[in-house]
Design an enzyme around this catalytic site. Structure first.
Site, PDB file in Angstrom:
ATOM      1  N   HIS A   6       2.347   0.197  -0.624  1.00 15.60           N
ATOM      2  CA  HIS A   6       2.873  -0.216  -1.933  1.00 15.60           C
ATOM      3  C   HIS A   6       1.712  -0.244  -2.936  1.00 15.60           C
ATOM      4  O   HIS A   6       0.560  -0.481  -2.553  1.00 15.60           O
ATOM      5  CB  HIS A   6       3.451  -1.625  -1.757  1.00 15.60           C
ATOM      6  CG  HIS A   6       4.192  -2.170  -2.927  1.00 15.60           C
ATOM      7  ND1 HIS A   6       3.549  -2.666  -4.030  1.00 15.60           N
ATOM      8  CD2 HIS A   6       5.517  -2.314  -3.165  1.00 15.60           C
ATOM      9  CE1 HIS A   6       4.451  -3.101  -4.902  1.00 15.60           C
ATOM     10  NE2 HIS A   6       5.661  -2.892  -4.403  1.00 15.60           N
ATOM     11  N   ASP A  18      -0.984  -6.949   4.815  1.00 14.77           N
ATOM     12  CA  ASP A  18      -0.014  -7.234   3.755  1.00 14.77           C
ATOM     13  C   ASP A  18       1.316  -7.591   4.425  1.00 14.77           C
ATOM     14  O   ASP A  18       1.998  -6.732   4.976  1.00 14.77           O
ATOM     15  CB  ASP A  18       0.123  -5.992   2.858  1.00 14.77           C
ATOM     16  CG  ASP A  18       1.185  -6.158   1.787  1.00 14.77           C
ATOM     17  OD1 ASP A  18       1.851  -7.215   1.753  1.00 14.77           O
ATOM     18  OD2 ASP A  18       1.360  -5.224   0.989  1.00 14.77           O
ATOM     19  N   GLN A  20       6.580  -7.596   3.693  1.00 13.76           N
ATOM     20  CA  GLN A  20       7.845  -7.207   4.329  1.00 13.76           C
ATOM     21  C   GLN A  20       7.962  -7.690   5.768  1.00 13.76           C
ATOM     22  O   GLN A  20       8.974  -7.429   6.421  1.00 13.76           O
ATOM     23  CB  GLN A  20       8.009  -5.672   4.308  1.00 13.76           C
ATOM     24  CG  GLN A  20       8.013  -5.051   2.919  1.00 13.76           C
ATOM     25  CD  GLN A  20       9.241  -5.427   2.085  1.00 13.76           C
ATOM     26  OE1 GLN A  20      10.233  -5.969   2.612  1.00 13.76           O
ATOM     27  NE2 GLN A  20       9.187  -5.149   0.795  1.00 13.76           N
ATOM     28  N   LYS A  80      10.592 -12.991  -1.501  1.00 11.33           N
ATOM     29  CA  LYS A  80      11.204 -12.085  -0.530  1.00 11.33           C
ATOM     30  C   LYS A  80      11.684 -12.848   0.701  1.00 11.33           C
ATOM     31  O   LYS A  80      12.142 -12.260   1.667  1.00 11.33           O
ATOM     32  CB  LYS A  80      10.206 -11.003  -0.108  1.00 11.33           C
ATOM     33  CG  LYS A  80       9.869  -9.999  -1.221  1.00 11.33           C
ATOM     34  CD  LYS A  80       9.033  -8.868  -0.679  1.00 11.33           C
ATOM     35  CE  LYS A  80       8.297  -8.089  -1.749  1.00 11.33           C
ATOM     36  NZ  LYS A  80       9.150  -7.280  -2.612  1.00 11.33           N
ATOM     37  N   CYS A 101       7.668   1.900  -5.423  1.00  9.12           N
ATOM     38  CA  CYS A 101       6.276   1.507  -5.720  1.00  9.12           C
ATOM     39  C   CYS A 101       5.261   2.134  -4.774  1.00  9.12           C
ATOM     40  O   CYS A 101       4.064   1.879  -4.904  1.00  9.12           O
ATOM     41  CB  CYS A 101       6.073  -0.008  -5.751  1.00  9.12           C
ATOM     42  SG  CYS A 101       6.884  -0.787  -7.138  1.00  9.12           S
TER      43      CYS A 101
END
Lengths: 411, 143
Positions: A122, A200, A203, A226, A364
């Site tokens: 991303h 990261d 997600q 999220k 993105c």
């Protein structure tokens, strides 16, 4: 027993909401998620009953606020299995990555050093590194993908070919294809080669149990919105010794011990040294409530629910040759697809006209198009409140939804 | 009048211009002004070229990647703009923008572009239906 009907009752956005005159089917959860009443009420409580700053007053309201922020930090630390002082509040995942970029990489990387990322990342895990390279003379390099996937072998080979890698930054679960990487193994390879590893978790943390200490990553970043929490809050979880080594990024009130007219500043210890200015207090309260909500449901149950929906959707789509799925072999709650001969945006607009929210484009991740072989895809993504009935409506409209121009000419 | 077009005819016009956009090419000659436009929420990434001589648009074309709506709306705009004066072109763009936002508009000048009358039903695509028109406007308004 995961009672989806009961779960859905917690979400005001799932109660009789419509879009384009049709019942709303929200399948853009990789982008953001709905909030349960428990989170909304916790945030309301801040404004209705607790309104105060933190660290800035000698009265009870302020003291109580300090206690609430500390409790939120403890809740996050427990959820992710880190020490409490390893949790830094940020505005979200993007700011958390930027904090490592400016606080660590800008301070310690130099010309000739390299930062390893992937072409599936991303923008938030690409552009901070580009900027740091502009400022330091370091360079970004890319892990070689194995059929769209980041593998342990790929990372190992990157280190064999390149002795200058000082930092590795990868998404735990990709935001387009939903592939999970073997973070623990990759962390071990990074450390054997003298590099740090930023994971990261935007997600992954909302969808599965993630253990900071067990994975032994150096930095972990994620956003509350999220995972049923509010927008504008997230965190950087970092090994304490590294947080202490890092330079401050935002400076101002609340992050220093003292300063004088000789331009001398003594910062507070981590995490406070990174938290300049008034914190997003209502969001911190909401973040805590969101984590408590997820914990009550159980992260294993949430992960299993996503996986079951994925398998259910894939099995129903099997046999439709005009639907191209790019990540059938994934097992997260993300499906990236296209309808043959139809632009992703046009399909997304058609689905909008049926009340179905999906995302189209590059999501993105603007370097991913050669990896997938298409300039754009449609992405549907589920969460803990997504029902099989919603998947049925989505698939029925993919197959029988009609012509893309119906979106403009329906009656 | 184009306003009497049926839905089926309007669909056919959009599909025709998106599957066979005759103005989608880079200009072959000299003297074109170019504006690049891209969209944050769609794939649209277009270069629009206008050739203006003696206060008149003598040629219009475009190149790039675009969704069905931006492709067809830009192609139709190029068709309509060719031969019009700058003033006529600006007036047409203004009326088209009014139509996009469900405001009163002069349908006399929009011709085939009337097929985008329903774009406001899909508000996220207004940007797509106007991207080429905004590009042309940015060239013409300073003339």
């Amino acid at each position: 027993m995961y009672d989806i009907k009961k779960v859905r009752l917690d979400f005001p956005m799932l109660q009789n909401k419509t879009m384009q005159g049709k019942p709303l089917v929200f399948l853009d959860n990789a982008s953001t998620t709905f909030k349960p009443r428990q989170v909304i009420e916790a945030m309301d409580k801040y404004y209705l009953e607790m309104n105060s700053n933190s660290h800035r007053g000698d009265y009870d309201l302020c003291y109580n606020m300090d206690v609430e922020v500390a409790k939120a930090r403890e809740t996050i630390a427990k959820f992710i299995n880190s020490d409490v002082n390893e949790v830094v509040f940020t505005s979200g995942d993007t700011e958390a990555i930027n904090l490592v970029a400016y606080g660590y990489a800008l301070e310690y990387l130099k010309k000739g050093d390299q930062i390893l990322i992937s072409e599936t990342e991303h923008a938030s895990n690409v552009l901070p590194w580009y900027r740091i390279c502009d400022l330091t003379g370091a360079k970004v390099c890319f892990v070689k993908l194995d059929d769209k996937r980041i593998t342990v072998e790929g990372v190992r080979n990157a280190f064999k070919d390149n002795k200058s890698i000082k930092l590795v930054a990868l998404a735990h679960v990709g935001n387009v294809l939903g592939y999970e990487i073997n973070a623990k193994e990759i962390a071990s390879i990074c450390h054997k080669n003298g590099a740090l590893f930023l994971l990261d978790g935007a997600q992954s943390v909302p969808h599965m149990a993630v253990d900071f200490k067990d994975l032994d990553v150096d930095f972990l970043t994620f956003s509350a919105h999220k995972m049923c929490g509010p927008t504008g809050i997230g965190c950087l979880v970092g090994k304490y010794v590294l947080l202490q080594k890092m330079a401050t990024f935002h400076t101002g009130g609340g992050m220093n011990v003292k300063f004088n007219n000789k331009q001398e500043v003594i910062p507070l210890d981590a995490p406070a040294k990174f938290e300049a200015g008034t914190l997003n207090l209502s969001a911190i309260i909401g973040f805590k409530a969101a984590i408590e909500y997820l914990t009550n449901l159980g992260m294993e149950n949430i992960h299993k629910h996503d996986q079951e929906l994925f398998e259910y959707a894939i099995s129903k789509l099997e046999g439709y040759d005009n639907i191209i799925i790019y990540n059938k072999d994934s097992n997260s709650g993300i499906i990236a697809f296209n309808i043959k001969g139809v632009f992703a945006q046009d399909e997304a607009t058609l689905l909008n006209s049926k009340g179905i929210a999906v995302r189209s484009g590059q999501h993105c991740a603007k370097m991913i198009d050669p990896v997938i072989g298409e300039p754009a895809t449609v992405r549907m993504s589920t969460y803990l409140y997504t029902s099989k009935e919603e998947i049925d409506i989505f698939i029925d409209n993919l197959i029988n939804g009609g012509d893309i121009l119906d979106a403009y000419f329906f009656n | 009048m184009p306003i009497s077009l049926t839905n089926e005819m309007m669909r056919a016009i959009i599909m025709d211009h998106s599957s066979n956009p005759t103005n989608k090419h880079t200009p072959s000659g000299e003297g074109y002004q170019k504006v690049h436009m891209h969209s944050d929420n769609c794939i649209d990434d277009l270069d629009i070229y206008l050739k203006i001589e003696n206060d008149r648009v003598v040629d219009a074309c475009f190149e790039g990647i675009a969704c069905t709506i931006s492709l067809s709306s830009t192609d139709i705009m190029c068709d309509l703009m060719k031969g019009k004066t700058i003033q006529e072109s600006l007036y047409m763009i203004e009326q088209y923008q009014h139509m996009m936002h469900e405001e009163p508009f002069d349908d006399e000048v929009l011709d085939e572009a009337i097929v985008f009358i329903n774009t406001s039903k899909q508000a996220a695509r207004i940007r797509c239906a106007t991207i080429g028109w905004n590009a042309a406007n940015s060239i013409l308004k300073d003339k």
